[in-house]
Design a protein around this motif. Structure first.
Motif, PDB file in Angstrom:
ATOM      1  N   ASP A   4       0.868  -1.169   0.000  1.00 47.03           N
ATOM      2  CA  ASP A   4       0.000   0.000   0.000  1.00 47.03           C
ATOM      3  C   ASP A   4       0.911   1.227   0.000  1.00 47.03           C
ATOM      4  N   ALA A   7      -0.412   4.421   1.691  1.00 50.76           N
ATOM      5  CA  ALA A   7      -0.350   4.360   3.154  1.00 50.76           C
ATOM      6  C   ALA A   7       1.078   4.569   3.641  1.00 50.76           C
ATOM      7  N   GLN A 245       4.679  -4.679   6.235  1.00 52.10           N
ATOM      8  CA  GLN A 245       4.083  -3.344   6.296  1.00 52.10           C
ATOM      9  C   GLN A 245       3.000  -3.337   7.369  1.00 52.10           C
ATOM     10  N   GLN A 246       3.066  -2.369   8.265  1.00 52.03           N
ATOM     11  CA  GLN A 246       2.146  -2.292   9.391  1.00 52.03           C
ATOM     12  C   GLN A 246       0.823  -1.649   8.989  1.00 52.03           C
ATOM     13  N   GLU A 247      -0.159  -1.757   9.870  1.00 55.87           N
ATOM     14  CA  GLU A 247      -1.478  -1.192   9.586  1.00 55.87           C
ATOM     15  C   GLU A 247      -1.429   0.315   9.368  1.00 55.87           C
ATOM     16  N   ASP A 248      -0.454   0.984   9.999  1.00 54.19           N
ATOM     17  CA  ASP A 248      -0.343   2.437   9.819  1.00 54.19           C
ATOM     18  C   ASP A 248       0.390   2.813   8.543  1.00 54.19           C
ATOM     19  N   GLY A 249       0.839   1.812   7.769  1.00 51.09           N
ATOM     20  CA  GLY A 249       1.493   2.069   6.492  1.00 51.09           C
ATOM     21  C   GLY A 249       3.003   1.994   6.527  1.00 51.09           C
ATOM     22  N   TRP A 251       6.932   0.604   8.210  1.00 51.39           N
ATOM     23  CA  TRP A 251       7.640  -0.607   8.628  1.00 51.39           C
ATOM     24  C   TRP A 251       8.253  -0.353   9.994  1.00 51.39           C
ATOM     25  N   THR A 271      11.115   2.703   6.748  1.00 46.93           N
ATOM     26  CA  THR A 271      10.040   2.646   5.753  1.00 46.93           C
ATOM     27  C   THR A 271      10.571   3.062   4.379  1.00 46.93           C
TER      28      THR A 271
END
Length: 286
Positions: A4, A7, A245-249, A251, A271
């Motif tokens: 994403d 994100a 990749q984390q939910e907040d977009g 790493w 990231t």
């Protein structure tokens, strides 16, 4: 698992320091290298080195070997290795290195300021000698320290069984960059026993189950170090990097999180690094 990208960009814009915002913009073609250079400059000290938490695990203002390496990495990825700041770093490294060429792990004032618990002095040269020799071999092959530093690296590689995880990681960085390609290829082969059957190395003294993965050990394709890993191991690691990749977009990292600033700054930088690695392997189109 698709990345994403929107994100990831939102995450960087909402949390990352200015330097990493400009690094991402440069990677995406929406900023000039000059923007990166100007964001890097405030971390520089009068002695030619870098500090001020450029490397997020060392929070003091003084010049640090880790920060010098971080700065060289930023300058390299921005195509700015001709900048005079590289000469300043080379001169600073020459000044802090031992007579044998080894560069210490931390600076003299590290203990006076907030720092990660593992950022403590070590005897003699550290694994950073490998990485700094690699960076300057590319950017400044005529740097005064480089001959001494390179000799230290080759001497240390004569004892491969004594190399821990991070020494192996940075030794591979050195071997990917050193001009003596035949010697480098032979030495890479001698490091094979240090790597597990799955392509990883356990980090002694790290967090539970902390390991260095194939992409950490050999982040760039078509390099000598890549011969230590199968295509399947690299592809599996790329799959894992995508899935991380984390939910907040953004790493994150698997080593100890010890301070809010350290966590936020590392996540922004990592990231951008993750996107750069995935793009280099054709996993994301920036």
């Amino acid at each position: 698992m698709p990345i994403d990208l929107a994100a990831a960009e939102r995450f960087v814009l909402s949390t990352a320091r200015l330097l990493d915002r400009h690094r991402l913009a440069l990677l995406r073609g929406t900023a000039s290298p000059g923007r990166v250079l100007e964001a890097l400059r405030p971390y520089r000290n009068d002695d030619g080195g870098f500090g001020h938490a450029l490397e997020p695990d060392v929070r003091g203002p003084g010049s640090e070997p880790t920060a010098a390496l971080h700065a060289l990495g930023v300058l390299h990825e921005a195509g700015l290795t001709a900048d005079p700041m590289v000469d300043g770093i080379a001169g600073w490294v020459d000044a802090v290195a031992g007579e044998d060429g080894g560069v210490p792990f931390v600076g003299a004032t590290t203990a006076d300021f907030p720092h990660a618990p593992w950022m403590v002095p070590s005897d003699g040269g550290s694994h950073l000698t490998f990485a700094l020799a690699a960076a300057l071999a590319t950017a400044r092959p005529d740097a005064p320290w480089l001959a001494r530093g390179t000799a230290w690296c080759w001497d240390r590689l004569e004892r491969p069984d004594d190399l821990g995880a991070y020494l192996v990681k940075f030794a591979l960085v050195f071997l990917d960059a050193v001009p003596d390609r035949d010697r480098a290829a032979e030495t890479v082969g001698r490091l094979r026993p240090r790597i597990g059957a799955d392509g990883t190395i356990s980090v002694e003294g790290g967090t539970a189950d902390e390991r260095l993965s194939p992409l950490v050990l050999s982040p760039r394709p078509r390099t000598p170090s890549r011969t230590l890993f199968t295509d399947a191991q690299i592809e599996r690691d790329l799959d894992g990097l995508e899935a991380a990749q984390q939910e907040d977009g953004g790493w994150t990292f698997d080593w100890l999180a010890w301070a809010p600033g350290q966590t936020t700054e590392w996540r922004g930088a990592l990231t951008v690094d993750a996107l750069r690695t995935l793009a280099a392997h054709g996993r994301v189109d920036l």
